[in-house]
Design a protein around this motif. Structure first.
Motif, PDB file in Angstrom:
ATOM      1  N   VAL A 169      34.323 -12.327 -55.776  1.00 60.27           N
ATOM      2  CA  VAL A 169      34.779 -11.431 -54.712  1.00 60.27           C
ATOM      3  C   VAL A 169      36.263 -11.155 -54.909  1.00 60.27           C
ATOM      4  O   VAL A 169      37.054 -12.089 -55.050  1.00 60.27           O
ATOM      5  CB  VAL A 169      34.552 -12.063 -53.321  1.00 60.27           C
ATOM      6  N   PHE A 170      36.643  -9.879 -54.947  1.00 62.32           N
ATOM      7  CA  PHE A 170      38.065  -9.568 -55.128  1.00 62.32           C
ATOM      8  C   PHE A 170      38.509  -8.514 -54.118  1.00 62.32           C
ATOM      9  O   PHE A 170      37.707  -7.746 -53.585  1.00 62.32           O
ATOM     10  CB  PHE A 170      38.358  -9.093 -56.558  1.00 62.32           C
ATOM     11  N   LYS A 177      38.395 -12.186 -47.581  1.00 58.10           N
ATOM     12  CA  LYS A 177      37.742 -12.876 -48.704  1.00 58.10           C
ATOM     13  C   LYS A 177      37.455 -14.339 -48.377  1.00 58.10           C
ATOM     14  O   LYS A 177      36.330 -14.828 -48.577  1.00 58.10           O
ATOM     15  CB  LYS A 177      38.614 -12.792 -49.963  1.00 58.10           C
ATOM     16  N   THR A 178      38.469 -15.045 -47.864  1.00 61.10           N
ATOM     17  CA  THR A 178      38.293 -16.466 -47.557  1.00 61.10           C
ATOM     18  C   THR A 178      37.222 -16.666 -46.489  1.00 61.10           C
ATOM     19  O   THR A 178      36.369 -17.563 -46.603  1.00 61.10           O
ATOM     20  CB  THR A 178      39.628 -17.078 -47.088  1.00 61.10           C
ATOM     21  N   VAL A 181      33.672 -16.144 -48.192  1.00 62.98           N
ATOM     22  CA  VAL A 181      33.177 -17.198 -49.088  1.00 62.98           C
ATOM     23  C   VAL A 181      32.916 -18.494 -48.325  1.00 62.98           C
ATOM     24  O   VAL A 181      31.980 -19.248 -48.649  1.00 62.98           O
ATOM     25  CB  VAL A 181      34.150 -17.430 -50.273  1.00 62.98           C
ATOM     26  N   ASP A 234      38.689 -20.581 -54.116  1.00 60.43           N
ATOM     27  CA  ASP A 234      39.447 -19.470 -53.541  1.00 60.43           C
ATOM     28  C   ASP A 234      40.704 -19.221 -54.363  1.00 60.43           C
ATOM     29  O   ASP A 234      41.321 -20.163 -54.876  1.00 60.43           O
ATOM     30  CB  ASP A 234      39.822 -19.821 -52.093  1.00 60.43           C
ATOM     31  N   ASP A 235      41.099 -17.959 -54.476  1.00 60.32           N
ATOM     32  CA  ASP A 235      42.322 -17.563 -55.202  1.00 60.32           C
ATOM     33  C   ASP A 235      42.295 -18.068 -56.635  1.00 60.32           C
ATOM     34  O   ASP A 235      43.250 -18.685 -57.118  1.00 60.32           O
ATOM     35  CB  ASP A 235      43.569 -18.082 -54.480  1.00 60.32           C
ATOM     36  N   SER A 266      36.928 -16.231 -55.457  1.00 56.94           N
ATOM     37  CA  SER A 266      37.635 -15.082 -54.883  1.00 56.94           C
ATOM     38  C   SER A 266      38.944 -14.879 -55.635  1.00 56.94           C
ATOM     39  O   SER A 266      39.508 -15.823 -56.196  1.00 56.94           O
ATOM     40  CB  SER A 266      37.916 -15.302 -53.392  1.00 56.94           C
ATOM     41  N   SER A 267      39.397 -13.625 -55.638  1.00 53.70           N
ATOM     42  CA  SER A 267      40.627 -13.303 -56.357  1.00 53.70           C
ATOM     43  C   SER A 267      41.244 -12.062 -55.738  1.00 53.70           C
ATOM     44  O   SER A 267      40.577 -11.301 -55.037  1.00 53.70           O
ATOM     45  CB  SER A 267      40.320 -13.049 -57.842  1.00 53.70           C
ATOM     46  N   ASP A 268      42.536 -11.864 -56.013  1.00 60.04           N
ATOM     47  CA  ASP A 268      43.188 -10.654 -55.523  1.00 60.04           C
ATOM     48  C   ASP A 268      43.037  -9.489 -56.494  1.00 60.04           C
ATOM     49  O   ASP A 268      43.547  -8.398 -56.250  1.00 60.04           O
ATOM     50  CB  ASP A 268      44.669 -10.918 -55.230  1.00 60.04           C
ATOM     51  N   GLU A 292      33.793  -5.926 -54.482  1.00 58.90           N
ATOM     52  CA  GLU A 292      35.124  -5.712 -53.926  1.00 58.90           C
ATOM     53  C   GLU A 292      35.110  -5.685 -52.402  1.00 58.90           C
ATOM     54  O   GLU A 292      34.190  -5.144 -51.787  1.00 58.90           O
ATOM     55  CB  GLU A 292      35.705  -4.381 -54.420  1.00 58.90           C
TER      56      GLU A 292
END
Length: 465
Positions: A169-170, A177-178, A181, A234-235, A266-268, A292
């Motif tokens: 998930v980005f 996002k957080t 997830v 996460d991240d 998850s990522s930016d 996304e």
């Protein structure tokens, strides 16, 4: 609500009154309603979740000292509040983050025995590290995030579903996002309580790995993570440049994936845009589903505001909700921050939540658009950018450039205006199904068409001027 007669509570109030200013006592301690002391639990009713969080952050030390003196060292504090204001049947409970010394000692001993990757091979059950507030029930969805939410629920509701493994998930900061997830993790535990679910940030993962290397415990570290059924990181972009950690995670990833364990990250940014990540790891990120979470559309922003206001017991008029939703466009976190600020003004200063107050609060938090984004403005801006005659937008022409511009208008109108899909369709002589298809098509194309993403960024920048 009738407060039980208990001299111990009166003693606590006296201690609070002696150690804070009269203003703070009236604002924070008089609203507390003592409900009793059961099984070493001090039960307190508070006006809202926000109130509980604030009083705990401001006065936890004083409260713990007072409770320990009056009730003894072995106690827990439980805050009860009504999700819907003045409706007792909606009351829910949260346990205080701060516990007594005895409880803290028990917790520390428990953590040394359970879920620690450096203690033993027989790990037993683990603490999933999930925030209980981040559930699907508290997650608002709309066109802008519907695909991501649907996939998340599919994974959580059916542990055997590995179609979306891994799930990547980005999206930019503050779009949920957080929350998403962690909601998957919570639902996974509800469906299968024995499942070993773990949520962790990439920074914590890196810190644990560094500790393992220093203590010569890398094998134990890997063995622990290979025992997880649902691993949520996460991240993940924070592992960039950490080659040794990436290589270790590569082996953990392979083991979990090969053994049909679920991986969620998850990522930016999307995997192909990640710098400082080893290529073989990026290739594995793309094995499953990449989805996304974009900036929230108007419908989602409005729903988030209304839900958060209900949870905090706030009465906010529709025109104020509309105004905030129309001007706070980038982040769910910003929206929630506005509601928190309004609640603070209403609780601490006794102010009525008016349009003037909303404008004042927003002026300190976000840049308010100088002009309202309307359907006509969107159509004019899109036609100007693509250099097409605006009359063609409303025609039956199916030329590719006209059709694409028309879909972009539908997408942006859905994102920035309060118009329904039906109303948008009417303006363009189409039906609501065509509008929904257009929005979905633009979102899917944005995932793979760099030029379209750049076009939309420029157009949206023009709209916000």
């Amino acid at each position: 609500m009738n407060t039980p007669q208990d001299s111990r509570w009166e003693k606590c109030l006296k201690l609070f009154q002696d150690n804070v200013s009269p203003e703070h006592y009236r604002a924070w301690f008089e609203p507390l309603e003592y409900q009793g002391f059961e099984n070493n639990r001090i039960l307190l009713h508070v006006p809202s979740l926000f109130f509980a969080e604030q009083i705990e952050s401001k006065f936890s030390s004083l409260m713990n000292r007072a409770f320990e003196r009056v009730f003894g060292a072995d106690f827990r504090v439980v805050f009860n509040y009504n999700v819907v204001n003045k409706q007792p049947d909606t009351e829910i409970s949260i346990e205080s983050v701060n516990k007594s010394r005895i409880i803290d000692n028990r917790l520390e001993q428990s953590q040394q025995q359970v879920g620690n990757p450096f203690k033993s091979v027989d790990y037993g059950d683990i603490d999933p590290q999930l925030n209980p507030k981040y559930t699907f029930e508290n997650y608002c969805d709309s066109v802008s995030n519907k695909l991501a939410v649907s996939i998340g629920k599919a994974i959580a509701n059916d542990p055997k579903c590995k179609t979306f493994n891994p799930l990547f998930v980005f999206g930019p900061t503050g779009v949920g996002k957080t929350h998403l997830v962690e909601a998957i993790g919570i639902r996974s535990k509800e469906v299968n309580p024995r499942s070993r679910v773990l949520y962790i940030t990439a920074r914590v993962f890196e810190s644990q790995y560094t500790t393992a290397v220093r203590n010569n415990k890398v094998n134990e570290f890997i063995n622990f993570y290979q025992s997880i059924d649902v691993l949520i990181i996460d991240d993940i972009q924070d592992l960039a440049g950490k080659t040794a950690t990436q290589n270790t995670f590569f082996h953990i990833f392979n083991h979990l994936h090969q053994n049909q364990k679920q991986l969620i990250m998850s990522s930016d940014c999307r995997p192909v845009d990640m710098d400082g990540m080893v290529p073989r790891l990026i290739s594995r990120f793309k094995w499953g589903m990449t989805v996304e979470l974009g900036a929230p559309d108007y419908e989602l922003r409005r729903e988030v505001l209304a839900m958060r206001a209900r949870q905090d017991g706030l009465s906010i008029s529709d025109d104020i909700l509309d105004y905030i939703a129309a001007n706070v466009t980038d982040s769910i976190r910003e929206l929630e921050g506005i509601v928190v600020s309004l609640l603070a003004h209403a609780t601490m200063l006794g102010q009525e939540i008016s349009m003037d107050l909303a404008r004042a609060v927003m002026a300190n938090a976000v840049k308010v658009s100088k002009r309202q984004v309307t359907f006509d403005l969107i159509a004019e801006t899109v036609c100007g950018y693509y250099n097409i005659n605006s009359d063609l937008l409303y025609s039956k022409s199916r030329k590719r450039e006209i059709s694409d511009a028309r879909q972009v208008v539908m997408y942006l109108a859905k994102k920035y205006t309060p118009m329904s899909s039906t109303n948008i369709g009417v303006r363009l002589s189409r039906n609501h199904a065509t509008v929904l298809y257009a929005c979905s098509s633009i979102e899917q194309r944005m995932a793979i068409e760099k030029q379209l993403r750049e076009d939309l960024a420029i157009i949206e920048g023009e709209l916000k001027k």
